[in-house]
Structures are given as C-alpha cells and as structure tokens.
Design a protein around this motif. Structure first.
Motif, short mmCIF file in Angstrom:
data_model
loop_
_atom_site.label_atom_id
_atom_site.label_comp_id
_atom_site.label_asym_id
_atom_site.label_seq_id
_atom_site.Cartn_x
_atom_site.Cartn_y
_atom_site.Cartn_z
N LEU A 160 0.84 -1.21 0.00
CA LEU A 160 0.00 0.00 0.00
C LEU A 160 0.87 1.26 0.00
N GLN A 161 1.92 1.25 0.82
CA GLN A 161 2.82 2.41 0.86
C GLN A 161 3.44 2.66 -0.51
N ASP A 162 3.82 1.59 -1.18
CA ASP A 162 4.45 1.71 -2.50
C ASP A 162 3.48 2.22 -3.55
N VAL A 163 2.28 1.61 -3.64
CA VAL A 163 1.39 1.96 -4.76
C VAL A 163 0.69 3.30 -4.54
N PHE A 164 0.45 3.68 -3.29
CA PHE A 164 -0.21 4.96 -3.04
C PHE A 164 0.80 6.08 -2.74
N ASN A 165 2.05 5.68 -2.45
CA ASN A 165 3.09 6.65 -2.13
C ASN A 165 2.67 7.58 -0.99
N VAL A 166 2.39 6.99 0.17
CA VAL A 166 1.91 7.76 1.32
C VAL A 166 2.75 7.46 2.56
N PRO A 167 2.71 8.38 3.53
CA PRO A 167 3.44 8.12 4.78
C PRO A 167 2.77 7.03 5.61
N LEU A 168 3.55 6.43 6.49
CA LEU A 168 3.10 5.30 7.31
C LEU A 168 3.63 5.44 8.73
N VAL A 169 2.75 5.19 9.71
CA VAL A 169 3.19 5.10 11.10
C VAL A 169 2.91 3.69 11.61
N ILE A 170 3.87 3.14 12.35
CA ILE A 170 3.74 1.78 12.87
C ILE A 170 3.89 1.84 14.39
N GLN A 171 2.83 1.46 15.08
CA GLN A 171 2.82 1.52 16.55
C GLN A 171 3.30 0.19 17.14
N MET A 172 4.31 0.25 18.00
CA MET A 172 4.74 -0.92 18.75
C MET A 172 4.16 -0.77 20.15
N THR A 173 3.18 -1.62 20.49
CA THR A 173 2.48 -1.44 21.77
C THR A 173 3.19 -2.18 22.90
N ASP A 174 4.40 -1.73 23.19
CA ASP A 174 5.15 -2.34 24.29
C ASP A 174 4.48 -2.09 25.64
N ASP A 175 3.76 -0.95 25.74
CA ASP A 175 3.02 -0.68 26.98
C ASP A 175 1.92 -1.72 27.18
N GLU A 176 1.22 -2.06 26.09
CA GLU A 176 0.16 -3.06 26.17
C GLU A 176 0.72 -4.40 26.64
N LYS A 177 1.85 -4.83 26.07
CA LYS A 177 2.39 -6.14 26.42
C LYS A 177 2.87 -6.15 27.87
N TYR A 178 3.38 -5.03 28.33
CA TYR A 178 3.76 -4.95 29.75
C TYR A 178 2.53 -5.13 30.65
N LEU A 179 1.40 -4.52 30.24
CA LEU A 179 0.18 -4.59 31.05
C LEU A 179 -0.45 -5.99 31.01
N TRP A 180 -0.37 -6.66 29.86
CA TRP A 180 -1.08 -7.94 29.72
C TRP A 180 -0.22 -9.14 30.05
N LYS A 181 1.11 -8.99 29.93
CA LYS A 181 1.97 -10.16 30.11
C LYS A 181 2.94 -9.96 31.28
N ASP A 182 3.58 -11.05 31.62
CA ASP A 182 4.51 -11.00 32.74
C ASP A 182 5.88 -10.55 32.24
N LEU A 183 5.99 -9.27 31.91
CA LEU A 183 7.24 -8.73 31.38
C LEU A 183 7.65 -7.52 32.19
N THR A 184 8.94 -7.20 32.20
CA THR A 184 9.34 -5.91 32.74
C THR A 184 9.21 -4.86 31.64
N LEU A 185 9.23 -3.59 32.01
CA LEU A 185 9.16 -2.53 31.00
C LEU A 185 10.35 -2.62 30.05
N ASP A 186 11.52 -2.92 30.60
CA ASP A 186 12.71 -3.00 29.75
C ASP A 186 12.60 -4.14 28.74
N GLN A 187 12.06 -5.28 29.19
CA GLN A 187 11.86 -6.39 28.26
C GLN A 187 10.90 -6.01 27.14
#
Length: 448
Positions: A160-187
């Motif tokens: 889609l980025q290639d054919v429409f030639n548009v900007p893209l944002v990609i969210q990495m929800t590390d906060d979500e995984k910290y809240l839902w899983k047994d992880l430290t913030l650093d992990q």
C-alpha cells in the motif's frame, strides 16, 4: 438494607465472586451458552455430534486476544463481517483500487486474504482528488520470536505504501504487552526494538515510515498524549466493558489502553509529520481481531472533531497444525518462525503441517485431497505469487493427481527462499537504522 449487616470480609466476597465467575465459565464451556439465572438450561448439545450442524452450533470467537474456531476450515469470515458490521471487499472495490493505483492488486486482495473494510471508498475518493491520507498499522511485541503470520499485515502495508506513495506510522504497543503479560518494562521495550527490525526488513521506505514504541514516543510527543486524553474523556468504562469484556478486576492500565491504540488514527498525534493538521484521513490495515479498537475509535472520532479512520481487515494466518489449533511463540511447531533454518522449515512442514490428504495413496488417488483444511495449501495462498500455478495445484490436489508430499514440497520451496531473504535483510538492519526509523522526524511525502 444497610451494609452494616454484612459480616463477610471483602476478601471472602471477592473469592466467592471469583468462584461464581469460574462456575459460569465452565457452565458456558460445557453448555455452549451463557448461564442465565432465571432460565433453566435446555438440552445440552450432545458432544459427540460431528454432523454437518456441529460447526454451526459453535460460534467462532474473535476478540483482540483470542481467536477460536471449531471448524477445520477456520473462521467463517462472512459471518464475522455481519457480526462486526463491516463491508466485504468485493470485485468492484478491488477494480477501483487497481484503477486508482495503476497497479495489479496485491495477491492478498485477489485471494480474499484482505477481505473486509470500513470506508475504503472514502480513502479512494480522497486519493483520486489528490487529497492526502496516511497508513497506520502496528504490532504487539510480546516476544522476540516472530512467525510468518506476523508479517501478513506488514507485507500488505508495504505494498500500500508503494502503490499509493503515502506516509506510514507503525505503533509498537510495548506498553500493552507490559500490562497484559509478565514482562518488565525493559523487556517489553527490548522486544519492540527487535520486532521493529523484522518489520524494517519487509522493505519499508525510511523516508516515509515512522515506527514508534509507545513507552518512548508518548512522553516526547506534543500531540499524542493530548489525543489519548481526548479519547479517554469520551469513552465510558461501560463502553469498553461492552467492547473488550473488561471486568472490575482488570487493571486501570488495561482499561485505558484502547485509547492509546486509537490515538495514532488521528493525524495530529504526529505533529512532526503532519504539523497541527487534524483532517488527514487515516487507513489502517490490520487483522480483523483488532477491529474492536477501531470500532471504538470510529465511534469517538466525530465527538472530538476528527475524521474516522478507514480499515482494511485481513483473515487470520492458520496455525501449522490446523485451523483449530493455536499459534504460540512458545511452541516452535505451531508456525514457521522468521529465525527458522531451511532444514527446520522442511522438517516442520513435512512433520507438522495439517494435511487435507487421505490416509493411503490409493484412497488419495481415488478421492483426492481437501484444500479447504490443508494448511500447506492455505500457506501457498498467502505466499505463492503465481495465480495460475496456485489454481493448477488446487485442481491437482483436489483430484488426487497431486499427493500431500508433493504439495508440501512446493510449499517448502516457496518458504525457504522467502525466509532466507528475510533473514538476509534483517541482518542488514543495524541498531542505527532501527533508531533512525524510530526517531520522530519529518517524512518526505507529496501532499498538495
């Protein structure tokens, strides 16, 4: 009655409530329906029923954390469209995408892998009128182990980025995984950066792509947190309970998290890219289990003066051992991982890929294989580019001319170079490159 007459401690009440809830859950599991206090259970469905109605009785279950089906064919996506109230991506829409981009539609569109949408026609209206839009997708970095299924939204988003030639944002929800899983913030943050490298290896254009960790970006953006708060103000606890099934024992972090996944749908969450413009349409390619977040987002958008994001939904990538089983990062045999060697890929496909073939060669030649449940064939629909070749395989396998071993051999020959090339590109992604992708900055794009 006043609470003075209640002699149970809060702990006793809590544990009684927990027990009641767990009894209700096991009742539902056994009976296939919710327990209703004033309504005695009907006749339980006989569990040995494997007739044509067996799959009908069990509704597929889909939410952002669980995807379950009782059918070997996988989820019934037409029913899901009706249940979620989205629209089917039909031939007409695919033709329109082809006309707008001047490019042959991606195989995921041709084959119904991206099968459902919300407001895609509006995005095309904007695009045809030279009005800007941007792409937004994401990943929950729950471990370092990523499998081929995780790449599906990114392979398509890159196209889609290639054919429409548009900007893209990609969210990495590390906060979500910290809240839902047994992880430290650093992990959680570490996984976000490692996963970002696998995403970058899909070939995104660094001049048009911003990848961000929530833990990192929310604290330094002048627009993002403001939008989170606006969303939070306009969504009630009741609404998120209804959409996500939260209960009183969920942490307040979980309850407020949906606002964080909603915020990137609004262009002024990225002032470095869009300045203070609030009117730029967003298009979100994602797997359909993420739709609840964006139903909420689309509901709240007009109330805070923003355009509703449009969506393109993909089907789920099937687990190696069959559509009813679950893919899990902790079970190496549940999928093909991006770190697998050529030898591991061969062994896994041959040993673990659920087969729609017959028990004996004679039977297979006579009755043929079943492509609807055969995972190797399903994987080929995702990764084999050549439509004619895929159709030939479908015919040959269904007629019995092609054996399961031969089908698996074709898949192995498709997957091995695909994974090897991904690994080679991933090796090239240094920490510096990842850091550059993850630094808030202007992106180059042409918005008149």
């Amino acid at each position: 009655m006043s609470h003075h007459f209640c002699f149970l401690s809060q702990d006793e009440i809590d544990s009684a409530v927990k027990m009641l809830l767990s009894l209700k859950m096991s009742y539902k599991a056994a009976m296939g329906e919710d327990y209703k206090a004033d309504c005695p259970p009907g006749n339980p469905a006989p569990t040995s029923n494997h007739g044509p109605d067996a799959a009908e009785a069990e509704e597929d279950f889909v939410d952002p954390w669980t995807v379950q089906t009782s059918s070997a064919k996988g989820i019934d996506y037409d029913k899901l469209i009706v249940r979620f109230g989205s629209s089917k991506i039909d031939k007409e829409l695919i033709n329109r995408i082809e006309r707008a981009t001047g490019q042959r539609p991606h195989r995921f569109l041709r084959r119904g892998i991206f099968f459902s949408h919300r407001d895609m026609n509006q995005v095309l209206d904007a695009y045809e009128n030279k009005k800007p839009f941007y792409l937004y997708t994401g990943r929950g970095p729950s471990s370092e182990a990523m499998h081929v299924g995780h790449l599906i939204p990114f392979i398509f988003t890159k196209w889609l980025q290639d054919v429409f030639n548009v900007p893209l944002v990609i969210q990495m929800t590390d906060d979500e995984k910290y809240l839902w899983k047994d992880l430290t913030l650093d992990q959680a943050y570490g996984y976000a950066v490692e996963n970002a490298k696998d995403i970058i290896a899909c070939g995104f254009d660094i001049n048009k792509t911003f990848i961000f960790s929530d833990l990192d970006y929310m604290g330094m953006s002048s627009g993002f947190y403001k939008n989170v708060v606006k969303i939070q103000k306009h969504v009630t606890f009741n609404q998120v309970k209804g959409i996500f099934g939260f209960t009183d024992s969920d942490s307040i972090g979980k309850i407020s998290f949906p606002a964080i996944q909603a915020a990137p749908s609004f262009s002024n969450s990225f002032p470095q890219i869009f300045q203070d413009r609030t009117d730029i349409q967003c298009l979100i390619p994602c797997a359909i289990d993420q739709d609840p977040y964006f139903r909420m987002t689309r509901d709240v958008a007009p109330r805070i003066g923003y355009p509703k994001p449009a969506l393109l939904h993909s089907t789920f990538f099937p687990a190696l051992q069959g559509a009813q089983t679950k893919m899990s990062a902790s079970d190496p045999n549940s999928s093909i991982f991006l770190t697998d060697t050529a030898k591991q890929i061969k062994t896994k496909v041959n040993k673990h890929a659920f087969s729609g073939g017959r028990d004996t060669i004679e039977e297979h030649r006579q009755f043929g294989g079943n492509c609807d449940v055969d995972v190797s064939f399903m994987y080929l629909t995702f990764f084999l580019e050549d439509d004619d070749k895929l159709e030939q395989i479908r015919k040959d396998y269904t007629s019995g001319a092609m054996l399961t071993g031969e089908l698996k051999k074709v898949l192995i020959e498709v997957l091995q170079p695909l994974i090897a090339e991904h690994q080679a590109r991933r090796k090239e992604v240094t920490d510096e490159i990842a850091k550059e992708f993850m630094t808030p900055r202007e992106l180059s794009f042409d918005f008149q």
